[in-house]
Scaffold this motif. Sequence first.
Motif, PDB file in Angstrom:
ATOM      1  N   ILE A 345       0.311  -1.171   0.120  1.00  0.00           N
ATOM      2  CA  ILE A 345      -0.061  -0.539   0.262  1.00  0.00           C
ATOM      3  C   ILE A 345       0.897   1.604   0.098  1.00  0.00           C
ATOM      4  N   ILE A 346       2.068   1.537   0.740  1.00  0.00           N
ATOM      5  CA  ILE A 346       2.204   2.171   0.583  1.00  0.00           C
ATOM      6  C   ILE A 346       3.310   2.372  -0.384  1.00  0.00           C
ATOM      7  N   PHE A 347       4.363   1.256  -0.958  1.00  0.00           N
ATOM      8  CA  PHE A 347       4.224   1.502  -2.062  1.00  0.00           C
ATOM      9  C   PHE A 347       4.138   2.138  -3.288  1.00  0.00           C
ATOM     10  N   LEU A 350       3.574   5.829  -2.227  1.00  0.00           N
ATOM     11  CA  LEU A 350       4.659   7.039  -2.786  1.00  0.00           C
ATOM     12  C   LEU A 350       4.769   6.779  -4.331  1.00  0.00           C
ATOM     13  N   LEU A 351       5.256   5.915  -5.148  1.00  0.00           N
ATOM     14  CA  LEU A 351       5.346   5.585  -6.681  1.00  0.00           C
ATOM     15  C   LEU A 351       3.848   6.648  -7.253  1.00  0.00           C
ATOM     16  N   LEU A 352       3.185   6.787  -7.117  1.00  0.00           N
ATOM     17  CA  LEU A 352       1.655   7.358  -7.840  1.00  0.00           C
ATOM     18  C   LEU A 352       2.346   8.750  -7.595  1.00  0.00           C
ATOM     19  N   ASN A 355       5.172  10.125 -10.101  1.00  0.00           N
ATOM     20  CA  ASN A 355       4.870   9.484 -11.650  1.00  0.00           C
ATOM     21  C   ASN A 355       4.705  11.311 -11.713  1.00  0.00           C
ATOM     22  N   LEU A 356       3.526  11.932 -10.653  1.00  0.00           N
ATOM     23  CA  LEU A 356       3.073  12.677 -11.158  1.00  0.00           C
ATOM     24  C   LEU A 356       4.154  14.039 -11.126  1.00  0.00           C
ATOM     25  N   ILE A 357       4.873  14.190 -10.635  1.00  0.00           N
ATOM     26  CA  ILE A 357       5.766  14.806 -10.166  1.00  0.00           C
ATOM     27  C   ILE A 357       6.904  14.331 -11.627  1.00  0.00           C
ATOM     28  N   GLU A 358       7.375  13.407 -12.053  1.00  0.00           N
ATOM     29  CA  GLU A 358       7.618  13.096 -13.499  1.00  0.00           C
ATOM     30  C   GLU A 358       7.055  12.982 -14.500  1.00  0.00           C
ATOM     31  N   GLN A 359       5.891  13.342 -14.644  1.00  0.00           N
ATOM     32  CA  GLN A 359       4.591  13.942 -15.316  1.00  0.00           C
ATOM     33  C   GLN A 359       5.350  15.226 -15.884  1.00  0.00           C
ATOM     34  N   PHE A 360       5.714  15.835 -14.759  1.00  0.00           N
ATOM     35  CA  PHE A 360       5.685  17.763 -15.862  1.00  0.00           C
ATOM     36  C   PHE A 360       6.710  17.543 -16.255  1.00  0.00           C
ATOM     37  N   TYR A 361       8.088  16.990 -16.504  1.00  0.00           N
ATOM     38  CA  TYR A 361       9.202  16.863 -17.611  1.00  0.00           C
ATOM     39  C   TYR A 361       9.235  15.907 -18.768  1.00  0.00           C
ATOM     40  N   ILE A 362       8.628  15.477 -18.949  1.00  0.00           N
ATOM     41  CA  ILE A 362       8.627  13.824 -19.444  1.00  0.00           C
ATOM     42  C   ILE A 362       8.444  14.482 -21.183  1.00  0.00           C
ATOM     43  N   PHE A 409      13.422   8.660  -4.232  1.00  0.00           N
ATOM     44  CA  PHE A 409      13.028   8.862  -5.713  1.00  0.00           C
ATOM     45  C   PHE A 409      12.123  10.102  -5.890  1.00  0.00           C
ATOM     46  N   MET A 410      11.535  10.176  -4.836  1.00  0.00           N
ATOM     47  CA  MET A 410      10.881  11.549  -5.334  1.00  0.00           C
ATOM     48  C   MET A 410      11.132  12.508  -5.025  1.00  0.00           C
ATOM     49  N   LEU A 411      12.339  12.395  -4.266  1.00  0.00           N
ATOM     50  CA  LEU A 411      13.358  13.799  -3.620  1.00  0.00           C
ATOM     51  C   LEU A 411      13.984  14.256  -4.990  1.00  0.00           C
TER      52      LEU A 411
END
Length: 520
Positions: A345-347, A350-352, A355-362, A409-411
């Motif tokens: 659940i926590i994995f 945190l992964l989602l 992903n939202l952060i990464e979506q800004f630069y893909i 990885f989020m940081l």
Amino acid sequence: MQAAHRVAKNTGILYARMAITVFISLYATRLVLAALGVADFGLFNVVGGVIAMLGFLNSSMAAATQRFMSFAQGAGDLEKVKRIFNMSTVLHAGIAVLMVLVLEIAGYFFFNGILNIAPDRLEVAKIIYHFMVASTFFTVLSVPYEAVITSHENMLFYAILGIIEALLKLGIAFYITYSSFDHLMAYGFLMAALSIFLLILRRIYCHRYYEECVLDFRKYYEKSLLNEITSFAGWSLLGSASSMIANYGQGIVINMFFGTIVNAAQSIAAQISGQLGVFSVTLTKALNPVIDKSEGAGNRAMMLKATLGGTKISFFLLSFLYIPFLLKMPYILGLWLKSVPDYTIIFCRLLLIRNLIEQFYIPLTNALGAVGNIKKYQIVSSLLNIIPIIVSYVFFSLGFPPFTLYFAFMLFSLVMLFNVIYFAKINCDLSVVGFLKNVVLSCVITFVVALGVSSIPIVVIDKEFIQFVSVCIVGCISYIALIWLFALSKEEKIVVLHLKNKMVFLVNNLLVGSKKYNKE
């Protein structure tokens, strides 16, 4: 407007594919987890995780080759497209051999001290790894063909292949459920065979229907073009390989400290992330050729407009499904899986968020690729991709829990965002203030407000099922309203309407065809 229409048409086709494949894939995963068991499922995620790397590596390398093909098509030069196809075929034949050598050498170290595998499953793990290495060879050879399909924006064939793949994976899941063979070995062999089969189909189709797919190395050999493609593909491969190592390295580091049970939780998180991410990946797949062709035609303004609009819309498509999953993850996992491994659940949550952060630069990275000056950007990005693995290893050595990896990885995803913005400003003339204000801030505020509104049913309703349904309904209505009223510009609304009309057209055609078939 014509570009928007093409994007809407291709995205509609890919969404029809997604509607068919997502549920098939999720059900197949449930069957595989039940058939293999948590330990063997986690083991396949570590050793057979190369399959996931292959898909990522294939798409990344294909995007690099597709950039040259779309660029030349934007300039209207068919002969150059033929030369690009031949030179990229030569290049990827060399890369295929190199990858096999690297993976076989790495395999020796994996199975002699790095991976934490039970002795009775070690030989099976080695066999599965060799299956994946063979699949790697064919995957890399198919990159030029994948690039041809994408540059022609032939999303119908891409969609058909995706449906075939999902159905065959479901067939594999049923087979291993009832097979008397070793379930893990059978699964590894059939998954590798499936990837090779699909790649062969792709190659046959391209040679039959695309005139640039003519292999004549003497006629179309051009040393300067080969050097240019090699340089670009080399730097792209550096970035893709570092990202691939970071993603695969997560499983290895977790396996070293916590074993295959926690690997199963990580694999499930990746499955959910991948299936929910289909929305945004679909739009990106349809958008990339437009970005490359606009730059190839010398229309930088159109390229940036497509990139920024695509960033915003892909973020909303991604986050739209994230709201119920973030709020009701335990309930959803309980419905999907017979048993939910610890930390799942926590994995997933945190992964989602990552992903939202990464979506800004893909989409911005695609714009950087279209311009072509990527050397410095790829060097910095490669370092930023690898550092979180090292940081996680240090924290695990100090006794920190498994989910520390996802925080690391989020940081670094945030750091990567500002790295991409910096290089996009230098190379693509991006307005940093405009991007942060009109894209990042607009998306974040809209999403946070929608998340807050969607959590109200959890506070006022007790029953889990009614909570879940209410969260979905409230989240859907509130998010769509907030996006339409406050987040989209007039031009972006036109693109969305084109997309909606195209999807309605496709659905109506399917219904009409179904009615005719039933009458007959």
